[in-house]
Motif scaffolding. Structure first.
Motif, short mmCIF file in Angstrom:
data_model
loop_
_atom_site.label_atom_id
_atom_site.label_comp_id
_atom_site.label_asym_id
_atom_site.label_seq_id
_atom_site.Cartn_x
_atom_site.Cartn_y
_atom_site.Cartn_z
N GLN A 196 1.64 10.11 -5.78
CA GLN A 196 0.48 9.74 -6.64
C GLN A 196 -0.22 10.98 -7.63
O GLN A 196 -0.42 10.67 -8.87
CB GLN A 196 -0.93 9.52 -5.63
CG GLN A 196 -0.63 8.47 -4.87
CD GLN A 196 -0.55 6.92 -5.72
OE1 GLN A 196 -1.07 6.79 -6.71
NE2 GLN A 196 0.59 6.15 -5.09
N GLN A 204 0.73 -1.40 -0.05
CA GLN A 204 0.17 0.02 0.12
C GLN A 204 0.80 1.22 0.12
O GLN A 204 1.71 1.27 0.74
CB GLN A 204 -0.89 -0.16 1.31
CG GLN A 204 -1.84 1.08 1.23
CD GLN A 204 -3.11 0.96 0.03
OE1 GLN A 204 -3.67 -0.09 -0.12
NE2 GLN A 204 -3.10 1.94 -0.54
N PHE A 205 0.32 2.27 -0.85
CA PHE A 205 1.08 3.49 -0.89
C PHE A 205 2.65 3.22 -1.37
O PHE A 205 3.52 4.23 -1.20
CB PHE A 205 1.43 4.08 0.33
CG PHE A 205 0.02 4.44 0.95
CD1 PHE A 205 -1.07 5.13 0.31
CD2 PHE A 205 -0.27 4.30 2.37
CE1 PHE A 205 -2.43 5.25 0.79
CE2 PHE A 205 -1.37 4.45 3.11
CZ PHE A 205 -2.54 4.84 2.07
N ASN A 261 0.04 0.35 -4.79
CA ASN A 261 -1.06 0.38 -3.91
C ASN A 261 -1.75 -1.07 -4.24
O ASN A 261 -2.93 -1.09 -4.29
CB ASN A 261 -2.09 1.34 -4.66
CG ASN A 261 -1.47 2.84 -4.12
OD1 ASN A 261 -0.59 3.05 -3.65
ND2 ASN A 261 -2.14 3.80 -5.14
N ILE A 297 2.75 10.73 0.15
CA ILE A 297 2.07 9.87 -0.51
C ILE A 297 1.16 10.36 -1.56
O ILE A 297 1.32 10.16 -2.83
CB ILE A 297 1.50 9.00 0.60
CG1 ILE A 297 2.24 8.38 1.42
CG2 ILE A 297 0.30 8.04 -0.31
CD1 ILE A 297 1.32 7.63 2.47
#
Length: 683
Positions: A332, A228-229, A255, A328
């Motif tokens: 993105q 995740q992330f 992710n 984060i």
């Protein structure tokens, strides 16, 4: 003792006539040594007696045939009868021999199963091979599971993992590792005019498969998953030269995505089979076959390149190392701008020459990039709103025009004295409605006209974003890419940034500094140095030559590994959303590759910057093929498949590590290996 009387009398009086002295005398060691067990097998004299009886009975039968049939040239003569008798006798002998061998083999199977406790399957053989190799090889050269974490350094958490699986378990491979410090740079093309240079770790893997009888190879699959992330890029292809990699497929994994690529396996003939098959061909035909086999051997090299995205983003944006680890949302947003909108990196990167503002060092650089990203996103959102407004007005106008021209409006106009469908107040009220609600308010309109209007308006709403993005990309290409300050944002939108005290390092220097403190994650794996500057394209040829020289059984076949046609990718749209799995066929695979290459083009500035945080895996495979099942190989061929697989494993290990057998195996195993495979030690 000899007893008087008949046999019946001897048997009935045996217990009575034996005295105590007789029993004691019989138990003396001299007497016991004279008592021997009857032989299980027939003696040579007994076998000769049976053969003599067979010949005698056959001669008697042939004599009877000679007396029963005429010896002239009749239709049924003595010769014909003799042939029939001999053939029938031969059939009975062969059937008896077959039954005898089947009986012996079945007895041996029962004994083997009783000794082991089960029927041995190919899966059992695979499990034993893993166990056997742990004892055979020294720790530095022992086979390892193909499962690797993708991380920047040992002090960083992994971004994800890469594995090759067989029945949900990582396969075992012989591995030769070359650290990032001594390897020569490799390149791969992004387009006809752009190539990317990458450094990093290099792994050469060798995997041995084995099949028994008609069973096929177990299916393999390449699995890549991100945390995740976190994000990374997986590129699949082949090795085309000593310094070049040929990408075939690519995908961004981020992710908690899970990418699964099925791997198809196919074998080519062994070196000796190829040599035997081409012996009868002409010189031209043999040359053609050799060239084609060279291409097949090159296809046995399967390559996987894993690229870490965050370090490359930091380098291209002039950010310090690790500055995006905790950013984060910014990471993105940057990936979205590069992949979806193809925003030039010069509009987003940090420039130390910017003046004013608060903050210094890393925080100042991060805030500057955030401001640039915010300005670009604001411009994109404004453009979207303008596009939506124009599309809505256009849809309203078309809906109004279609309603006025409808047959219902004509009939209503005929019934009104003023000749209009409605008054101005009704028209203004209709224009204030949403295009979808407008369709619902047109009561009494014909159903066909109603559907046509709604489809037109909704289609415009779906297409408006595509047109807006195209116009935005065109406007961005026309914008000057000044490194000092973006022209797309006003001074009020972008906060001023104070200059950093120390001048920032150049992107290439920053990336090099980040790679200096790299440490091996697996402490047990020895960096043999063999893989440094090694030409991987020569590995299939080296293995082919070794097999031709040392594979006496002619059972080890080079194996081609290539990706399957349909992949699967599991994604999670949100933190609380359930995972969804999508099948990726040809068009979707191309779409994934285009997105990955768009990001690569951005983070390398079209090949101007190197990728220093990359991990290259090269896999070569071979299949040991047994003609029969595991049990039949042991019983019928009287061959131990363990020894044969061990020899094939050592051949692969010698090729990968470029070491002698004496260096690869444990010292305590050398004597046994010398007894089972003496030629390997001699080589």
């Amino acid at each position: 003792r000899e007893l008087p009387g008949s046999a019946e009398e001897q048997g009935s009086s045996l217990m009575v006539t034996l005295s105590a002295n007789d029993i004691v005398a019989a138990t003396e060691p001299q007497a016991l040594s004279a008592v021997t067990k009857p032989a299980v097998c027939l003696s040579t004299s007994d076998a000769s007696t049976f053969l003599s009886e067979e010949q005698r009975s056959l001669k008697v039968k042939l004599s009877e045939v000679g007396q029963a049939f005429p010896s002239d040239n009749s239709l049924i003569s003595t010769t014909n009868g003799t042939i029939c008798v001999v053939l029938r006798h031969s059939m009975r002998v062969c059937a008896t021999l077959k039954d005898s061998l089947n009986f012996v083999e079945q007895m041996l199977r029962q004994h083997l199963v009783a000794a082991i406790g089960k029927h041995v399957t190919p899966q059992d053989m695979h499990e034993y091979t893993v166990f056997h190799n742990r004892k055979l090889f020294s720790a530095a050269y022992a086979p390892r599971p193909f499962s690797y974490d993708v991380r920047r350094t040992v002090s960083h958490s992994p971004e994800g993992s890469l594995s090759i699986l067989s029945k949900a378990e990582p396969i075992m491979t012989m591995v030769s590792r070359a650290g990032p410090g001594g390897t020569a740079p490799m390149t791969f093309p992004l387009s006809a005019s752009t190539s990317v240079v990458f450094n990093g770790e290099r792994y050469l893997h060798a995997h041995l498969l084995h099949t028994f009888g008609e069973a096929r190879n177990s299916t393999l699959e390449l699995s890549a998953s991100a945390r995740q992330f976190s994000s990374m890029m997986v590129i699949v292809g082949t090795i085309s030269s000593a310094t070049s990699f040929e990408p075939r497929y690519a995908s961004i994994v981020q992710n908690k995505d899970e990418l699964t690529v099925p791997l198809e396996l196919s074998t080519i003939p062994t070196p000796k089979e190829f040599k035997d098959a081409t012996r009868s061909l002409s010189e031209k035909q043999r040359a053609f076959a050799k060239m084609f086999r060279g291409m097949q051997l090159a296809s046995t090299l399967f390559g996987v390149l894993v690229v870490q995205i965050k370090p490359a983003l930091e380098a291209i944006l002039n950010l310090p190392a690790d500055s995006l680890t905790k950013e984060i949302r910014l990471t993105q947003d940057l990936m979205g701008l590069f992949v979806d909108h193809h925003i030039p990196t010069d509009l987003l990167k940090y420039d130390a020459n910017q003046g004013g503002g608060a903050g210094t060092g890393e925080a100042s650089a991060i805030e500057a990039v955030k401001a640039h990203v915010s300005a670009i996103n604001s411009m994109i959102n404004e453009a979207k709103q303008e596009e939506l407004k124009e599309a809505k007005l256009k849809a309203e106008a078309e809906a109004l025009a279609m309603y006025r021209s409808s047959s219902i409006c004509d009939s209503y106009r005929d019934s009104e004295s003023d000749g209009d469908c409605w008054d101005e107040d009704e028209e203004e009220e209709l224009l204030d409605l949403d295009p979808v609600k407008m369709c619902m308010t047109m009561e009494g309109m014909e159903e066909e006209l109603m559907d046509q209007m709604c489809v037109t308006m909704r289609g415009m709403e779906q297409e408006e974003e595509v047109g807006m993005l195209q116009e935005l990309e065109t406007s961005m290409m026309d914008t000057p890419t000044s490194a000092a300050e973006p022209t797309t944002a006003s001074p009020a939108e972008v906060p001023a940034v104070a200059p950093v005290v120390a001048p920032p390092a150049k992107p290439v220097e920053v990336a090099a500094a980040r790679g200096d403190d790299f440490r091996e994650a697996d402490a047990d794996m020895e960096d043999t140095g063999v893989g440094q500057a090694r030409d991987y394209t020569k590995v299939p040829t080296q293995l082919n030559q070794r097999l031709e020289l040392l594979d006496d059984d002619n059972c080890l076949r080079p194996t081609i590994i290539k990706p399957g046609e349909v992949w699967s990718k599991t994604t999670r749209p949100g933190l609380l959303a359930k995972p969804t799995t999508t099948s990726l066929d040809g068009p979707l695979q191309k779409e994934e590759k285009d997105k990955a290459f768009a990001l690569l083009d951005a983070i390398t500035k079209s090949g101007a910057l190197h990728l220093d945080h990359a991990q290259m895996h090269v896999v070569v495979a071979a299949t040991h093929s047994f003609d029969k099942s595991v049990t039949e190989t042991v019983i019928q061929d009287n061959v131990s498949p363990i020894e044969k697989v061990e020899k094939s494993t050592l051949l692969l290990a010698m090729t990968v590590h470029e070491r002698a057998v004496a260096e690869l195996v444990e010292p305590g195993q050398l004597a046994r290996v010398a007894g089972t495979s003496p030629r390997l030690l001699e080589s």
